[in-house]
Design a protein around this motif. Structure first.
Motif, PDB file in Angstrom:
ATOM      1  N   TYR A 150      -7.345   4.628   4.433  1.00 46.45           N
ATOM      2  CA  TYR A 150      -7.350   3.773   3.242  1.00 46.45           C
ATOM      3  C   TYR A 150      -8.409   2.670   3.379  1.00 46.45           C
ATOM      4  CZ  TYR A 150      -5.709   0.196  -0.055  1.00 46.45           C
ATOM      5  OH  TYR A 150      -5.634  -0.756  -1.042  1.00 46.45           O
ATOM      6  N   ILE A 204       0.810  -1.218   0.000  1.00 45.63           N
ATOM      7  CA  ILE A 204       0.000   0.000   0.000  1.00 45.63           C
ATOM      8  C   ILE A 204       0.843   1.268   0.000  1.00 45.63           C
ATOM      9  CG2 ILE A 204      -1.761   1.293   1.273  1.00 45.63           C
ATOM     10  CD1 ILE A 204      -2.658  -1.298  -0.097  1.00 45.63           C
ATOM     11  N   ASP A 216      -8.050   7.233   0.148  1.00 42.62           N
ATOM     12  CA  ASP A 216      -6.686   6.853  -0.212  1.00 42.62           C
ATOM     13  C   ASP A 216      -5.767   8.072  -0.163  1.00 42.62           C
ATOM     14  OD1 ASP A 216      -4.450   5.588  -1.134  1.00 42.62           O
ATOM     15  OD2 ASP A 216      -5.358   4.820  -2.978  1.00 42.62           O
TER      16      ASP A 216
END
Length: 383
Positions: A300, A137, A305
């Motif tokens: 997230y 991520i 995000d």
């Protein structure tokens, strides 16, 4: 025919079912701490307070063996569980970052790396987060190159203040680094090297002391006998800086009066040395880096995000100096009672949708953390 009361009950049940299905469960995060030192214990403690505010399940696993391969084995044990976590957070270490990321990818666990730069070998194969592994991520790291340079500049300025000569030659400096396989050490060294052997600094020698106070003491003693006129000692960590102070004392000189010493990490013993005038400066605040990671993962997980077309999933922030002029403020930031009083939901885009339209900056969030902690209730004095 069903009565209106029955229909109402059925409607309520349906709403409850829909809400239960739509509701996101508490994200389960496992943080793999590379060791159980004071710094990493403080990092974990700060993360626990952030996780509590953000309603996240945080599990901390310490690598007591303090070795890169035992670190990988720790990750393997977590990833081999029947019930795996949603996210795995760990420090990017030389030689094991690539296999750890790959194992997590194969296990279907999302990962977030932090604290040190992505090793060159791993970056050559995997690139940056989300480039080849979709479940990697993000990555967040202090700007260690800049920190190495800032520390050198501060020490050179302090050393010049000690000199009474009208025509001042460059500060004669020695340097203590960590280990050859540490990316943090490499980057801090690079920052030092950018300003070494210039008009302000003459670097006599840089040596590796394995992040050890004892080794730093022994090696500093040798270097002080080898080179005359040393007025500054640069150290990649506070622990080694304290070893340098021990060595200076053994030579009959005084740290802060004859030689200035600086380090990194904001370790409590180092801050006490700053207050005594023995340590000129300590760069820090990266103990809050794990809390920043949790904030990013929380948002997230909820659909906000931090990385978009205009911002990378690899983020940096700057370390800050602790000196006698701001020591009270830094100490407030580091108090666990301050961590408990701050509500870290104030920094979440989930809980503050107005933040969603703003470009994300890791440095600004860290500044916000510090401001909130320093303004802790009961802190009446301002630095």
């Amino acid at each position: 025919m069903l009565s209106r009361a029955c229909l109402l009950c059925i409607g309520l049940v349906c709403c409850l079912v829909i809400r239960t299905v739509d509701a996101d469960p508490r994200p389960h995060v496992v943080f793999l701490s590379p060791d159980d030192s004071n710094f990493w214990s403080m990092t974990a403690g700060f993360m626990e307070e952030v996780a509590a505010d953000l309603d996240m399940d945080l599990e901390v696993r310490f690598d007591h063996d303090r070795h890169r391969f035992s670190y990988q084995q720790l990750a393997e044990r977590v990833l081999n569980r029947k019930q795996r976590p949603d996210y795995l957070v760990f420090m990017a270490k030389e030689n094991v970052t690539e296999p750890m990321l790959t194992l997590a990818h194969e296990a279907g666990v999302k990962t977030f790396t932090f604290n040190t730069e992505i090793p060159q070998a791993a970056q050559a194969t995997l690139g940056l987060p989300r480039e080849t592994l979709a479940n990697w991520i993000g990555h967040v790291v202090p700007d260690n190159v800049q920190s190495g340079q800032v520390l050198a500049d501060i020490l050179a300025g302090q050393a010049r203040q000690l000199s009474k000569a009208e025509h001042r030659a460059p500060t004669r400096m020695i340097a203590l680094s960590g280990t050859l396989d540490s990316s943090a050490a490499k980057d801090r060294n690079l920052g030092l090297e950018k300003v070494a052997d210039g008009e302000q600094i003459k670097l006599m020698q840089l040596i590796y002391a394995d992040w050890s106070r004892q080794q730093a003491e022994e090696k500093t003693r040798v270097l002080l006998s080898r080179y005359s006129g040393i007025t500054a000692i640069w150290s990649a960590s506070d622990g080694m800086a304290m070893g340098a102070i021990d060595a200076i004392r053994q030579t009959g000189r005084a740290s802060g009066q004859d030689i200035v010493v600086g380090g990194m990490d904001w370790e409590p013993q180092a801050l006490a040395a700053v207050r005594r005038g023995e340590l000129a400066v300590s760069l820090g605040r990266h103990f809050m880096g794990g809390g920043l990671v949790l904030l990013l993962l929380h948002d997230y997980h909820k659909g906000y995000d931090f990385a978009s077309a205009s911002s990378s999933a690899a983020l940096k922030y700057q370390l800050q100096p602790a000196t006698p002029s701001n020591l009270d403020r830094v100490e407030r930031v580091m108090r666990p009672e301050s961590w408990r009083r701050v509500d870290f939901r104030a920094f979440s885009r989930v809980h503050n949708p107005d933040l969603d339209g703003q470009a994300f900056s890791a440095n600004q969030v860290m500044d916000g953390f510090m401001a909130a902690l320093a303004a802790d209730a009961g802190a009446s004095q301002q630095p």
